[in-house]
Design a protein around this motif. Structure first.
Motif, PDB file in Angstrom:
ATOM      1  N   VAL A  79       0.962  -1.551  -0.085  1.00 16.11           N
ATOM      2  CA  VAL A  79      -0.159  -0.058   0.057  1.00 16.11           C
ATOM      3  C   VAL A  79       0.632   1.184  -0.019  1.00 16.11           C
ATOM      4  O   VAL A  79       1.035   1.967  -0.925  1.00 16.11           O
ATOM      5  CB  VAL A  79      -0.816   0.093   1.402  1.00 16.11           C
ATOM      6  CG1 VAL A  79      -1.509   1.507   1.582  1.00 16.11           C
ATOM      7  CG2 VAL A  79      -2.077  -1.259   0.793  1.00 16.11           C
ATOM      8  N   ASP A  80       1.867   1.473   0.642  1.00 16.78           N
ATOM      9  CA  ASP A  80       2.739   2.323   0.572  1.00 16.78           C
ATOM     10  C   ASP A  80       4.005   1.569   1.517  1.00 16.78           C
ATOM     11  O   ASP A  80       4.368   1.209   2.393  1.00 16.78           O
ATOM     12  CB  ASP A  80       2.253   3.847   1.570  1.00 16.78           C
ATOM     13  CG  ASP A  80       3.092   4.787   1.522  1.00 16.78           C
ATOM     14  OD1 ASP A  80       3.506   4.456   0.389  1.00 16.78           O
ATOM     15  OD2 ASP A  80       2.593   5.691   1.876  1.00 16.78           O
ATOM     16  N   PHE A  81       5.463   2.558   1.554  1.00 15.18           N
ATOM     17  CA  PHE A  81       6.818   2.606   2.158  1.00 15.18           C
ATOM     18  C   PHE A  81       6.661   3.885   2.403  1.00 15.18           C
ATOM     19  O   PHE A  81       7.406   4.913   2.139  1.00 15.18           O
ATOM     20  CB  PHE A  81       7.286   1.848   0.996  1.00 15.18           C
ATOM     21  CG  PHE A  81       8.844   2.085   1.352  1.00 15.18           C
ATOM     22  CD1 PHE A  81       8.906   0.844   3.017  1.00 15.18           C
ATOM     23  CD2 PHE A  81       9.575   3.187   1.779  1.00 15.18           C
ATOM     24  CE1 PHE A  81      10.105   0.990   2.855  1.00 15.18           C
ATOM     25  CE2 PHE A  81      10.671   2.960   1.646  1.00 15.18           C
ATOM     26  CZ  PHE A  81      11.639   2.454   2.810  1.00 15.18           C
ATOM     27  N   PHE A  82       7.030   4.011   3.690  1.00 17.86           N
ATOM     28  CA  PHE A  82       7.727   5.368   4.302  1.00 17.86           C
ATOM     29  C   PHE A  82       8.386   5.091   5.410  1.00 17.86           C
ATOM     30  O   PHE A  82       8.530   3.793   6.149  1.00 17.86           O
ATOM     31  CB  PHE A  82       6.290   6.029   5.344  1.00 17.86           C
ATOM     32  CG  PHE A  82       5.698   5.432   5.948  1.00 17.86           C
ATOM     33  CD1 PHE A  82       6.378   5.222   7.341  1.00 17.86           C
ATOM     34  CD2 PHE A  82       5.271   4.644   5.561  1.00 17.86           C
ATOM     35  CE1 PHE A  82       4.845   4.657   8.432  1.00 17.86           C
ATOM     36  CE2 PHE A  82       4.213   4.144   6.558  1.00 17.86           C
ATOM     37  CZ  PHE A  82       4.218   4.055   7.904  1.00 17.86           C
ATOM     38  N   THR A  83       9.963   5.802   6.083  1.00 25.92           N
ATOM     39  CA  THR A  83      11.177   5.871   7.716  1.00 25.92           C
ATOM     40  C   THR A  83      10.479   6.603   8.576  1.00 25.92           C
ATOM     41  O   THR A  83      10.238   7.518   7.972  1.00 25.92           O
ATOM     42  CB  THR A  83      12.117   5.686   6.435  1.00 25.92           C
ATOM     43  OG1 THR A  83      12.215   7.077   6.199  1.00 25.92           O
ATOM     44  CG2 THR A  83      12.563   4.613   5.146  1.00 25.92           C
ATOM     45  N   TYR A  95       9.015   1.418   7.226  1.00 25.68           N
ATOM     46  CA  TYR A  95       7.432   0.643   7.064  1.00 25.68           C
ATOM     47  C   TYR A  95       7.143   0.119   5.891  1.00 25.68           C
ATOM     48  O   TYR A  95       7.224   1.393   5.391  1.00 25.68           O
ATOM     49  CB  TYR A  95       6.388   1.048   7.882  1.00 25.68           C
ATOM     50  CG  TYR A  95       7.241   1.189   9.648  1.00 25.68           C
ATOM     51  CD1 TYR A  95       6.417   0.606  10.627  1.00 25.68           C
ATOM     52  CD2 TYR A  95       8.169   2.581   9.929  1.00 25.68           C
ATOM     53  CE1 TYR A  95       6.612   1.390  11.691  1.00 25.68           C
ATOM     54  CE2 TYR A  95       8.157   2.136  10.852  1.00 25.68           C
ATOM     55  CZ  TYR A  95       7.898   1.799  11.848  1.00 25.68           C
ATOM     56  OH  TYR A  95       7.828   2.326  13.459  1.00 25.68           O
ATOM     57  N   LEU A  96       6.314  -0.795   5.667  1.00 18.74           N
ATOM     58  CA  LEU A  96       5.966  -1.591   4.194  1.00 18.74           C
ATOM     59  C   LEU A  96       4.779  -1.290   4.526  1.00 18.74           C
ATOM     60  O   LEU A  96       4.174  -2.651   5.619  1.00 18.74           O
ATOM     61  CB  LEU A  96       7.284  -2.501   3.584  1.00 18.74           C
ATOM     62  CG  LEU A  96       7.322  -2.694   2.355  1.00 18.74           C
ATOM     63  CD1 LEU A  96       7.903  -3.968   2.536  1.00 18.74           C
ATOM     64  CD2 LEU A  96       7.210  -1.557   1.541  1.00 18.74           C
ATOM     65  N   ALA A  97       3.928  -1.077   4.403  1.00 17.63           N
ATOM     66  CA  ALA A  97       2.767  -0.927   4.540  1.00 17.63           C
ATOM     67  C   ALA A  97       1.474  -2.689   3.403  1.00 17.63           C
ATOM     68  O   ALA A  97       1.900  -1.868   2.005  1.00 17.63           O
ATOM     69  CB  ALA A  97       1.409  -0.104   4.456  1.00 17.63           C
TER      70      ALA A  97
END
Length: 279
Positions: A79-83, A95-97
């Motif tokens: 869904v999304d990737f953020f740090t 974080y891999l959603a």
């Protein structure tokens, strides 16, 4: 000649056999520990291989806390990737959603300090560059996130755009996120073939040396070493001063007490005069 050689053999057995036995026992014990170490390494590799349970997307909604899991995440399911920077880690955490079959979100994490390889794998997959991989291999431990439990909705809304949530038809409210997330960690690297073989090689060498310690060549070497050691360590004794006493009569051939005939006759005359004086 034979008698001298037998005497050397006796001296060698007496002075060198016991130390050689101690050395042989020590080498034998070392070889045993090396063999045990070499035998345990394949077992450790097998443990690492079977430590984690292989999971697929169908398992995402049923994960429990405290499970060692591994698997593959495809880019199409993200869904999304953020740090986020984590003070406890001392670096960024990725974080891999991931979208689950029941329209929920599973968070897979890896940090830049302790699980750098997984962290780089996440970034490479989500970089969007030409030739970037379309899947990511993970290995980790399922944990309940205090952050997610404290405010699941706020955390999800602040990091996953609303448009993506609608596109993925994610559930509303707290049900949109699984209660567990996969925390990546480094469980140790398996031993290579060279690392497994080396203990057996050195163990064999120690065992061979232990056997050689009890053979005749070792006996001769030990004898010569002892002789050389004694020669080096030997301190010459200082000559003792020869003191004449009244009790020491000497001998005829002793240059210190040797008496000439004239001196002997003079001594007899002296004794006779002393006898006459007493009378």
């Amino acid at each position: 000649m034979k008698q001298g050689s037998d005497q050397k053999g006796i001296i060698s057995r007496k002075n060198a056999f016991v130390p050689r036995v101690y050395i042989a026992i020590g080498l034998f014990v070392i070889s045993i520990f090396l063999f045990i170490d070499g035998a345990r390494k394949p077992e450790y590799n097998k443990y690492l291989e079977n430590q984690h349970m292989m999971i697929t997307p169908s398992d995402y909604d049923f994960l429990l806390e405290g499970e060692d899991v591994k698997g593959i995440i495809y880019k199409e399911d993200v869904v999304d990737f953020f740090t986020m920077y984590d003070e406890a880690v001392g670096g960024d955490v990725g974080y891999l959603a991931v979208h689950t079959p029941n329209d929920r979100i599973l968070f897979v994490t890896a940090d830049s300090e302790y699980t750098e390889e997984m962290f780089i794998g996440m970034k490479n997959m989500m970089s969007g560059e030409t030739g970037s991989p379309y899947y990511f291999e993970f290995k980790g431990y399922t944990l309940k996130s205090e952050l997610l439990n404290s405010d699941v909705m706020e955390f999800t809304d602040s990091h996953i755009p609303e448009e993506k949530q609608k596109d993925w038809k994610l559930r509303d409210g707290i049900d949109r996120v699984t209660m567990c997330y996969i925390c990546g960690f480094d469980s140790g690297e398996p031993y290579s073939k060279v690392q497994i073989i080396i203990p057996f090689i050195f163990g064999g060498i120690c065992l061979l040396l232990a056997f050689l310690m009890l053979t005749k060549p070792a006996d001769k070497i030990a004898y010569h070493v002892i002789c050389l050691y004694r020669k080096i360590r030997k301190v010459p004794e200082e000559p003792k001063a020869l003191v004449e006493t009244e009790e020491y009569k000497g001998s005829v051939n002793d240059p210190l007490t040797m008496v000439t005939p004239e001196q002997e006759q003079a001594e007899k005359n002296k004794e006779e005069e002393q006898k006459e004086d007493k009378k």
